[in-house]
Design an enzyme around this catalytic site. Structure first.
Site, short mmCIF file in Angstrom:
data_model
loop_
_atom_site.label_atom_id
_atom_site.label_comp_id
_atom_site.label_asym_id
_atom_site.label_seq_id
_atom_site.Cartn_x
_atom_site.Cartn_y
_atom_site.Cartn_z
N ASP A 104 23.82 -39.91 4.57
CA ASP A 104 24.57 -40.17 3.34
C ASP A 104 26.02 -39.77 3.56
O ASP A 104 26.31 -38.70 4.11
CB ASP A 104 23.99 -39.32 2.20
CG ASP A 104 23.55 -40.15 1.01
OD1 ASP A 104 24.37 -40.94 0.54
OD2 ASP A 104 22.40 -40.01 0.57
N ASP A 206 27.73 -43.29 -0.80
CA ASP A 206 27.43 -42.94 -2.18
C ASP A 206 28.54 -43.38 -3.13
O ASP A 206 29.73 -43.25 -2.82
CB ASP A 206 27.26 -41.41 -2.27
CG ASP A 206 26.91 -40.95 -3.66
OD1 ASP A 206 25.79 -41.22 -4.10
OD2 ASP A 206 27.77 -40.29 -4.30
N GLU A 269 26.17 -48.01 -1.91
CA GLU A 269 25.55 -47.83 -3.21
C GLU A 269 26.48 -48.42 -4.26
O GLU A 269 27.58 -47.91 -4.51
CB GLU A 269 25.31 -46.35 -3.52
CG GLU A 269 24.55 -46.19 -4.84
CD GLU A 269 24.66 -44.82 -5.47
OE1 GLU A 269 23.76 -44.46 -6.24
OE2 GLU A 269 25.64 -44.11 -5.19
N HIS A 331 16.16 -41.72 -5.12
CA HIS A 331 16.20 -40.37 -5.69
C HIS A 331 16.83 -40.31 -7.07
O HIS A 331 16.81 -39.26 -7.72
CB HIS A 331 16.97 -39.45 -4.74
CG HIS A 331 18.41 -39.87 -4.57
ND1 HIS A 331 18.77 -41.01 -3.90
CD2 HIS A 331 19.56 -39.31 -5.00
CE1 HIS A 331 20.09 -41.14 -3.92
NE2 HIS A 331 20.59 -40.11 -4.58
N ASP A 332 17.42 -41.41 -7.53
CA ASP A 332 18.08 -41.43 -8.83
C ASP A 332 17.28 -42.17 -9.90
O ASP A 332 17.70 -42.18 -11.07
CB ASP A 332 19.45 -42.11 -8.72
CG ASP A 332 20.49 -41.24 -8.04
OD1 ASP A 332 20.38 -40.00 -8.14
OD2 ASP A 332 21.39 -41.80 -7.40
#
Length: 544
Positions: A104, A206, A269, A331-332
């Site tokens: 990430d 991200d 993302e 994960h979100d």
């Protein structure tokens, strides 16, 4: 023209990406938090599953206000996760196993404890003042504009010492970097090179669409479709605080750095409508992200006609030489099982692993892991803590991996940082690998078939049919067998009798395994929650 099965595809095109949330994957020292040695310990499992690349959520030093997305050192390892030597060993072992490792990258913001921000807030005259976004208050002392934080409240924080506001798209402790400052860009490109020189195979970037802001700092308009159950951030439409035109030049520069190395990947993302999303592949002949994340299967209603239309829209919008991708969990977002139910989660597995493009799996989805209710006093996620009563915590989808039926599911010998699903003794990897009808065995069969058949890995996509229950399409590479995928996205029986094709074939994989190896011709009756892959002996289009 080369035949499809002879083309050279890059590793991220014909492989599968698997997201590991390190805190929750495997703990090896008993502190209740997963670590890098835990990922090393479970590499054999990932290799056996057949994934090509492992994506690690942030592993850098951090105060953990947002569990690693608030970074205080971009070139280190958080001590609870291990040491740099552990990362080096993991990287070496991943490569020895024929896999890739993706990190990430969080370039939009740092922690407020990063040395850059400490210097920036030390005085208005500090050389790094402009590395972050500082603005004067309005005459009445209020923030410079109405922009909101994703995690609740205003996106502006007053600083008493220097008598200005700083901007934070996320937490107060996550100040946004100023990407209009060339020094910031060069510093972050240096971070990329640091990890690429180590041999890391790429980055998932991200919050990419947040990185550049409107130069006029105009107020965002109100969202006319806001509902009270939504996050407070959604009161406004972030048209001036995200997705600015200058972003494309920055992404193109990041891509140039990656292209200095051999076959390195950039995933972006980006939560945007499809026609905005695909511009992040590149505009004006400048290459940008290899894979701007496509979240349609997360954001859309689980409705056959809507999903069919979205697939067609995406395929139609995709630049000709670029490669699609699909995601059903991360994960979100709530886990797929908790969004569509256990039965439909099996159908979703078929959808994810048979659509054209790179699939990204989220750890535990291959077991059918579900969201775990976390009592209010145990909530750790700042999104949940900052907006209580809205059930927006992301903790439920971040609970520890369920490895076996021992204490704490084999995740830790200590007290786990989040509680586990109470069903872990029967829902775990060790139990499921022995059960031919389990989630894990279904995923394993799908992945093996995808690896063996060029038509499913890289073949063309052809829509066949959709209605209020059914979605059907064909995948075929040139000079390769064709596969018909028929999915019932409802709980009721339905009947596939297409007027546009005639076909004969054999069911290779079915969510109801009793149907496997059954021959079919021209029509198929499906139970509720049933999906299947049919290897076609013959098929032809029929004019209607």
């Amino acid at each position: 023209m080369q035949k499809d099965n002879q083309k050279q595809y890059r590793w991220w095109q014909d492989g599968i990406i698997y997201q590991v949330y390190p805190r929750s994957f495997q703990d090896t020292n008993g502190d209740g938090v997963g670590d890098l040695r835990g990922v090393i310990e479970r590499l054999e499992y990932l290799q056996g599953l057949g994934v090509r690349a492992i994506w690690l959520s942030p592993i850098y030093p951090s105060p953990m206000a947002d569990f690693g997305y608030d970074i205080s050192d971009y070139e280190g390892i958080w001590p609870a996760f291990g040491k740099m030597a552990d990362l080096d060993e993991l990287l070496a072992r991943v490569h020895t196993a024929g896999m890739k490792l993706i990190l990430d990258l969080v370039p939009n913001h740092s922690s407020d404890e990063h040395p850059w921000f400490k210097e920036s807030r030390s005085s208005r005259d500090d050389p790094k003042r402009d590395w972050y976004i500082w603005k004067d208050a309005k005459p009445d002392g209020s923030p410079p504009n109405n922009w909101l934080s994703v995690f609740g409240g205003s996106a502006w924080q007053w600083d008493d010492k220097t008598q200005q506001y700083y901007y934070h798209a996320f937490l107060v402790k996550q100040p946004d970097l100023n990407w209009r400052n060339p020094q910031v860009e060069q510093a972050m490109l240096g971070v990329m090179r640091f990890w690429l020189d180590k041999g890391v195979d790429g980055f998932r970037v991200d919050a990419m669409w947040h990185m550049v802001k409107d130069l006029q700092w105009r107020d965002n308009p109100r969202n006319p479709d806001y509902k009270e159950w939504m996050a407070t951030y959604e009161h406004l439409l972030p048209v001036y605080s995200t997705d600015q035109p200058e972003m494309h030049g920055i992404v193109a520069t990041m891509r140039k750095v990656l292209d200095e190395y051999d076959q390195r990947l950039m995933i972006a993302e980006i939560y945007l409508p499809v026609h905005q999303l695909v511009t992040y592949y590149g505009v004006h002949d400048k290459a940008e992200a290899h894979l701007p994340f496509n979240f349609m299967l997360i954001s859309l209603d689980w409705d056959a006609r809507k999903i069919a239309a979205a697939i067609d829209e995406y395929e139609g919008a995709l630049p000709e030489r670029d490669w699609p991708n699909w995601v059903i969990g991360n994960h979100d977002q709530p886990r797929i099982t908790s969004r569509v139910g256990i039965g439909q989660a099996r159908v979703a597995a078929l959808l994810l692993l048979t659509l054209r493009g790179t699939p990204t799996m989220y750890y535990g989805d291959e077991l059918g892991m579900r969201d775990v209710p976390i009592p209010p006093k145990e909530v750790r996620d700042p999104q949940g803590l900052n907006m209580p009563g809205k059930n927006l915590s992301r903790d439920p989808e971040r609970t520890p991996m369920q490895w076996d039926d021992s204490i704490n599911a084999g995740f830790t010998k200590g007290e786990p940082w989040l509680r586990l699903d109470r069903a872990f003794r029967r829902v775990n990897a060790n139990t499921q690998k022995k059960d031919p009808q389990s989630f894990l065995c279904l995923y394993s069969k799908l992945i093996r078939l995808r690896q063996q058949e060029p038509s499913l890995a890289t073949g063309a996509y052809r829509p066949v049919y959709s209605d209020t229950q059914l979605l059907a399409y064909i995948r075929q590479a040139e000079d390769q067998p064709a596969f018909l995928i028929v999915l019932n996205l409802s709980h009721r029986p339905c009947y596939f009798t297409p007027a546009t094709i005639r076909f004969t074939g054999v069911i290779f994989i079915d969510t109801l395994p009793e149907q496997e190896q059954v021959s079919v011709k021209d029509s198929i009756d499906l139970f509720g929650d049933e999906g299947m892959i049919v290897k076609l002996d013959d098929w032809q289009s029929v004019s209607v």
